[in-house]
Design an enzyme around this catalytic site. Sequence first.
Site, PDB file in Angstrom:
ATOM      1  N   HIS A 122       0.878  -1.178   0.000  1.00  0.00           N
ATOM      2  CA  HIS A 122       0.000   0.000   0.000  1.00  0.00           C
ATOM      3  C   HIS A 122       0.912   1.224   0.000  1.00  0.00           C
ATOM      4  CE1 HIS A 122      -2.737   2.933   1.944  1.00  0.00           C
ATOM      5  NE2 HIS A 122      -3.737   2.123   1.631  1.00  0.00           N
ATOM      6  N   ASP A 199       3.239  -4.699   7.993  1.00  0.00           N
ATOM      7  CA  ASP A 199       1.991  -3.960   7.861  1.00  0.00           C
ATOM      8  C   ASP A 199       0.865  -4.989   8.001  1.00  0.00           C
ATOM      9  OD1 ASP A 199      -0.340  -2.847   6.962  1.00  0.00           O
ATOM     10  OD2 ASP A 199       0.509  -1.961   5.139  1.00  0.00           O
ATOM     11  N   GLN A 202      -4.368  -5.446   6.973  1.00  0.00           N
ATOM     12  CA  GLN A 202      -5.362  -6.381   6.450  1.00  0.00           C
ATOM     13  C   GLN A 202      -5.209  -7.776   7.057  1.00  0.00           C
ATOM     14  OE1 GLN A 202      -7.836  -5.367   4.687  1.00  0.00           O
ATOM     15  NE2 GLN A 202      -7.073  -3.340   4.099  1.00  0.00           N
ATOM     16  N   LYS A 225     -10.045  -1.120  10.557  1.00  0.00           N
ATOM     17  CA  LYS A 225     -10.123  -2.331   9.727  1.00  0.00           C
ATOM     18  C   LYS A 225     -10.612  -3.508  10.578  1.00  0.00           C
ATOM     19  CE  LYS A 225      -7.486  -0.273   6.457  1.00  0.00           C
ATOM     20  NZ  LYS A 225      -8.007   0.239   5.194  1.00  0.00           N
ATOM     21  N   CYS A 362      -4.792   2.387  -3.541  1.00  0.00           N
ATOM     22  CA  CYS A 362      -3.536   2.916  -2.966  1.00  0.00           C
ATOM     23  C   CYS A 362      -2.375   1.971  -3.252  1.00  0.00           C
ATOM     24  CB  CYS A 362      -3.654   3.184  -1.467  1.00  0.00           C
ATOM     25  SG  CYS A 362      -4.785   4.501  -1.083  1.00  0.00           S
TER      26      CYS A 362
HETATM   27  N1  PMP Z   1      -1.715  -0.849   4.601  1.00  0.00           N
HETATM   28  C1  PMP Z   1      -2.704  -1.608   4.133  1.00  0.00           C
HETATM   29  C2  PMP Z   1      -2.403  -3.014   3.692  1.00  0.00           C
HETATM   30  C3  PMP Z   1      -4.001  -1.103   4.074  1.00  0.00           C
HETATM   31  O1  PMP Z   1      -4.997  -1.858   3.609  1.00  0.00           O
HETATM   32  C4  PMP Z   1      -4.241   0.223   4.520  1.00  0.00           C
HETATM   33  C5  PMP Z   1      -5.630   0.831   4.441  1.00  0.00           C
HETATM   34  N2  PMP Z   1      -6.282   0.628   3.217  1.00  0.00           N
HETATM   35  C6  PMP Z   1      -3.172   0.972   5.004  1.00  0.00           C
HETATM   36  C7  PMP Z   1      -1.930   0.388   5.031  1.00  0.00           C
HETATM   37  C8  PMP Z   1      -3.350   2.362   5.499  1.00  0.00           C
HETATM   38  O2  PMP Z   1      -4.189   2.384   6.599  1.00  0.00           O
HETATM   39  P1  PMP Z   1      -4.710   3.758   7.233  1.00  0.00           P
HETATM   40  O3  PMP Z   1      -5.256   4.557   6.073  1.00  0.00           O
HETATM   41  O4  PMP Z   1      -5.764   3.346   8.202  1.00  0.00           O
HETATM   42  O5  PMP Z   1      -3.549   4.419   7.870  1.00  0.00           O
END
Ligand code: PMP
Length: 404
Positions: A122, A199, A202, A225, A362
């Site tokens: 991401h 990270d 998910q 999440k 993203c």
């Molecule tokens: N990493 C992953 C794998 C994600 O799915 C997300 C959110 N879509 C993020 C990072 C970023 O999370 P946040 O916007 O809550 O900081």
Amino acid sequence: MPFDPETLRHEFPILATEVNGRPLVYLDNAATTHNPRRVIDASSHYYEALNSNIHRGTHHLARAATEAHEKARETVAAHLNAASPDEVIFTAGTTDGVNLVANCLTPSLAEGDEILISTLEHHSNIVPWQMLAERTGATLKVIPCHDDGTLDQAAFSELISTRTKVLALTWVSNAFGTVSPVVEMTQSAKAVGAQVLIDAAQAVPHMSIDVQALGADFLVFSGHKIYAPTGIGILWGRREALESLPPWRGGGEMIKEVSFEKTTYNDLPFKFEAGTPNIEGGIALAAAIDFVNELGMDDIRAHEDALIREAAERLSAIDGIHLYGPDDRAGALSFKLEGVHHYDLGTLIDQMGVAVRTGHHCCQPLMARFGITGTTRASFAAYNTHADVEALATAVSKAAMMLR
Ligand code: PMP
């Protein structure tokens, strides 16, 4: 209590929403999950009964709020099997946690060093590392992926070396649902002395996490999440890893003593928690964690896996559908309908009450790797049902007929 998504749905007030006169079919859980009543109640209870600034307060409310805040930290620590609640830092979310670690690692890197990430990341696990590379002269390297969306382990073995100072890896891809072998990859990175950040944005909603078994140095995730509100997240760090880092943000709470000549810093976890935190968010996150543990992470995963498999099967039967990612996915299923823009598909099925996400998720470099600008993504949570899969498949086949 046996796992029953139909009963569970009643705990989520927002799932009663109607869209164009039809019941909402919510399949955008990788973007954000909804809060069950008990999490909403935990947030309201905080403002109704506890609202106060924490730590150092002499009065009743300040003590009660501090106690609830620190109890929430203990709940998170137990859920992650952290060695101590001191290893749990409250953040604003995954992005905030990655930025915190990437900034604190600035003095540890120099020209010639390498930061290793993967094609599946991401943007929030790419850009902070690019910025760190720019600040320090280190080089960013990327583990490629195969056509099925799994990481190329042979390439990883070639890329990892004593030059690697950081490995930052997503456990589960938000775009394709790929689950990467993070335990093995962490072992390889630790063998060359690299620091490892996982990270888990998910991963937390779909599987149990044991940070001690994982062996990484840092793990980050967001509350929203995992059935908690936005604006709260967690950075877990191994005590020695956290202690070796300088603080990043300066301010109240993170200090021991301040004079104009010199400031000494607080112990863990407060050293990384400058300013008044999101107290309500932490308490609500703990309520969400109690909620998933009552349901059972294994049961949640088994239920979601069955739905994803069924969705993959139903969608593949539609002419012109291409699915992305491996057969074993966690949470997310990405697809494209030949000759149809993902945005048009998403907009049309929204008219039928089906909420999915379209676009690059993203993950622009991942989309570029597959020569596309985006996909349509259905993503699942504990409260989804076979009826949701049915509605998705019906809506996509109707849209396919209308758009082509
Ligand atoms: N990493 C992953 C794998 C994600 O799915 C997300 C959110 N879509 C993020 C990072 C970023 O999370 P946040 O916007 O809550 O900081």
